[in-house]
Motif scaffolding. Structure first.
Motif, short mmCIF file in Angstrom:
data_model
loop_
_atom_site.label_atom_id
_atom_site.label_comp_id
_atom_site.label_asym_id
_atom_site.label_seq_id
_atom_site.Cartn_x
_atom_site.Cartn_y
_atom_site.Cartn_z
N GLY A 453 74.24 -98.96 9.51
CA GLY A 453 73.50 -99.91 10.96
C GLY A 453 73.64 -101.36 11.00
O GLY A 453 73.97 -101.35 9.39
N PHE A 454 74.36 -101.55 11.81
CA PHE A 454 73.81 -102.99 12.67
C PHE A 454 73.27 -103.00 14.02
O PHE A 454 74.13 -102.03 15.16
N ASN A 455 72.98 -104.11 14.54
CA ASN A 455 73.22 -104.71 15.76
C ASN A 455 73.99 -105.51 16.43
O ASN A 455 74.16 -106.71 15.03
N GLY A 456 74.43 -105.70 17.32
CA GLY A 456 75.33 -106.95 17.08
C GLY A 456 75.68 -107.40 18.60
O GLY A 456 75.22 -106.83 19.24
N SER A 457 76.08 -108.29 19.06
CA SER A 457 76.17 -108.43 20.69
C SER A 457 78.06 -109.21 21.06
O SER A 457 78.74 -108.72 20.57
N TRP A 458 77.78 -108.80 22.36
CA TRP A 458 79.47 -108.17 22.55
C TRP A 458 79.23 -109.20 23.95
O TRP A 458 78.52 -109.24 24.57
N SER A 459 80.12 -109.81 24.44
CA SER A 459 80.72 -110.76 25.68
C SER A 459 82.25 -110.09 26.31
O SER A 459 82.89 -110.29 25.47
N GLY A 460 81.77 -109.35 27.65
CA GLY A 460 83.28 -109.03 28.39
C GLY A 460 84.05 -107.75 27.59
O GLY A 460 84.74 -106.87 28.01
N GLY A 461 83.64 -107.29 26.10
CA GLY A 461 84.37 -106.00 26.09
C GLY A 461 83.74 -105.46 24.75
O GLY A 461 83.13 -106.30 23.52
#
Length: 478
Positions: A453-461
């Motif tokens: 598993g992982f954490n991530g960042s997103w912007s716009g979609g």
């Protein structure tokens, strides 16, 4: 056999074929090289499922080599080099800047290590390189030279280096990369100060220092028939007519996927027809990364084709890959967005290209070639907030063969970024992501799976990826 007699190279090739075949028939105690040493598995190698390139090449009358890094010639890296290849080229250790950083002061440690390793493993050594415009020490590249003073420096250097390894080097790349792309002479410090004669003078100095070594001129983008290769052809023809000692031509073959010249074999043949040997000296085939299954399949076909082109010409001595593993390849550092250029991945696992080479050398796939679609991936976003998300990925082994060590690769379509991961090590370059096993979960039995598993960042979609590869093989994805 062509006509009623055989050329010397054909005789050498025929003898090599007979010796290799006899070795295999009597049980493999010697297969064109010394008895098993460090990194060689001895008689058990003949029973191994994986092909051994050096043995297959010897049976065809050629060598198959790799460029190496001296400091890495131990552990798994050293074991593969000794097991698979019967010729090695020092990637940097014999270049002028490495061995003579100041005038008359030498550092032979790296070059000695390569030559010693080769001799311990029954391998040829390709000396690389004596005279080259690049990787020169500052005192040479930035010196104020007359033709006479630089000629003395150049021939002294050749005498010192080729003389040190006299009788221990099979081929020398005496002059490297003397031409521009349009076939004009590269304006190196040697060309500028000495003029056109520096190539002939280098070859004569090398012959005097090591009479037994085969002397080559080596260049890149000369694999097909073009202006640059024609300039090299005309040079060799002229040198031969003048009685200058030249034994061979090196075609580097730093190639791009889908751009292997259609005239490669014809080009090898025309040099051979001049009465010189030919070698593929620095083969790699780069592609955009991360690679897809289709790209890796095409790369396999192209490695097979290049090897086959050498085999088709009697005076083609052999093939050298410029590093056998992606972990030791120069490509990603020079060509942004490109890589995966060698026959092994970064974890020393054979890629389809390795099997393509083996097939060109006469090996028949016994089922060890990784199948397509042998994995299934489930990618699920478990939670999402303003600028972040948590995801879980499960990769299942749908083949009948265990996976021992894995890398799962994908590209994000919406610019997401990894911020933290668990149960795997994740790296990211642009949109391309690679997840490598954490060691304790490296083995995936047939029908079993591994989850991370992982954490991530997103912007716009936060659109999920739709295509995954496991160790370069395409997976299915629901």
């Amino acid at each position: 056999m062509r006509g009623t007699s055989m050329k010397p190279q054909s005789l050498r090739r025929a003898a090599s074929v007979i010796l290799a075949a006899a070795s295999l028939l009597i049980g493999g105690a010697t297969s064109g090289h010394a008895a098993a040493g460090p990194g060689q598995a001895g008689p058990d190698r003949q029973a191994a499922a994986e092909p051994v390139l050096r043995d297959l090449a010897a049976a065809k009358g050629i060598y198959y080599g790799t460029a190496v890094t001296a400091s890495k010639l131990s552990g798994t890296y050293g074991a593969v080099v000794g097991e698979q290849f019967d010729s090695i080229t020092p990637g940097n250790e014999m270049k002028w800047g490495s061995v003579e950083p100041t005038r008359g002061t030498y550092n032979w440690s790296g070059a000695d290590a390569v030559v010693d390793y080769a001799e311990a493993h029954g391998q040829k050594v390709r000396g690389h390189t004596l005279v080259w415009h690049s990787q020169l020490p500052d005192w040479v590249s930035n010196g104020s030279w007359t033709a006479g003073t630089l000629r003395t420096v150049m021939t002294d250097h050749i005498a010192a280096e080729a003389g040190r390894y006299k009788g221990r080097i099979d081929h020398w790349d005496v002059v490297n990369e003397p031409f521009n792309e349009d076939g004009t002479r590269r304006q190196s410090v040697f060309q500028t100060a000495i003029g056109d004669s520096y190539i002939a003078e280098s070859l004569r100095a090398a012959r005097a220092a090591d009479p037994a070594a085969k002397l080559y001129v080596n260049d890149y983008n000369v694999e097909g028939v073009n202006a640059k290769s024609t300039a090299l052809y005309n040079l060799v023809k002229s040198l031969k007519e003048q009685g200058v000692p030249i034994d061979g031509v090196g075609l580097q073959a730093h190639l791009i996927l889908g751009q292997v010249p259609s005239t490669l074999q014809a080009n090898i043949q025309r040099f051979a027809d001049l009465g010189v040997d030919v070698a593929i000296t620095e083969l790699d085939i780069r592609m955009t990364t991360p690679p897809t299954s289709a790209q890796l399949t095409q790369q396999k076909a192209e490695y097979k084709a290049v090897t086959g082109a050498c085999l088709a010409v009697a005076r083609c001595e052999g093939v050298t890959v410029w590093g056998f593993t992606d972990s030791d390849s120069w490509i990603p550092d020079v060509f942004t967005g490109y890589g995966a250029a060698t026959p092994y991945d970064e974890n020393f696992r054979p890629k389809p290209a390795y099997y393509g080479i083996a097939e060109a050398l006469g090996w028949t796939d016994g089922g060890t070639n990784p199948p397509t679609g042998a994995c299934a991936v489930t990618y699920a976003v478990q939670s999402q907030w303003n600028t972040g998300f948590t995801a879980q990925v499960t990769v299942r082994n749908t083949s009948t063969t265990a996976v021992n060590g894995w890398k799962l690769a994908w590209s994000w379509p919406a610019g997401q970024r990894v911020t933290q991961a668990w149960n795997a090590t994740l790296t990211q370059s642009g949109a391309a992501v690679t997840a490598a096993d954490a060691g304790y979960n490296a083995a995936i039995a047939p029908g079993a799976s591994a989850t991370f598993g992982f954490n991530g960042s997103w912007s716009g979609g936060n659109t999920a990826p739709t295509a995954f590869t496991l160790n370069g093989t395409a997976c299915t994805s629901p």
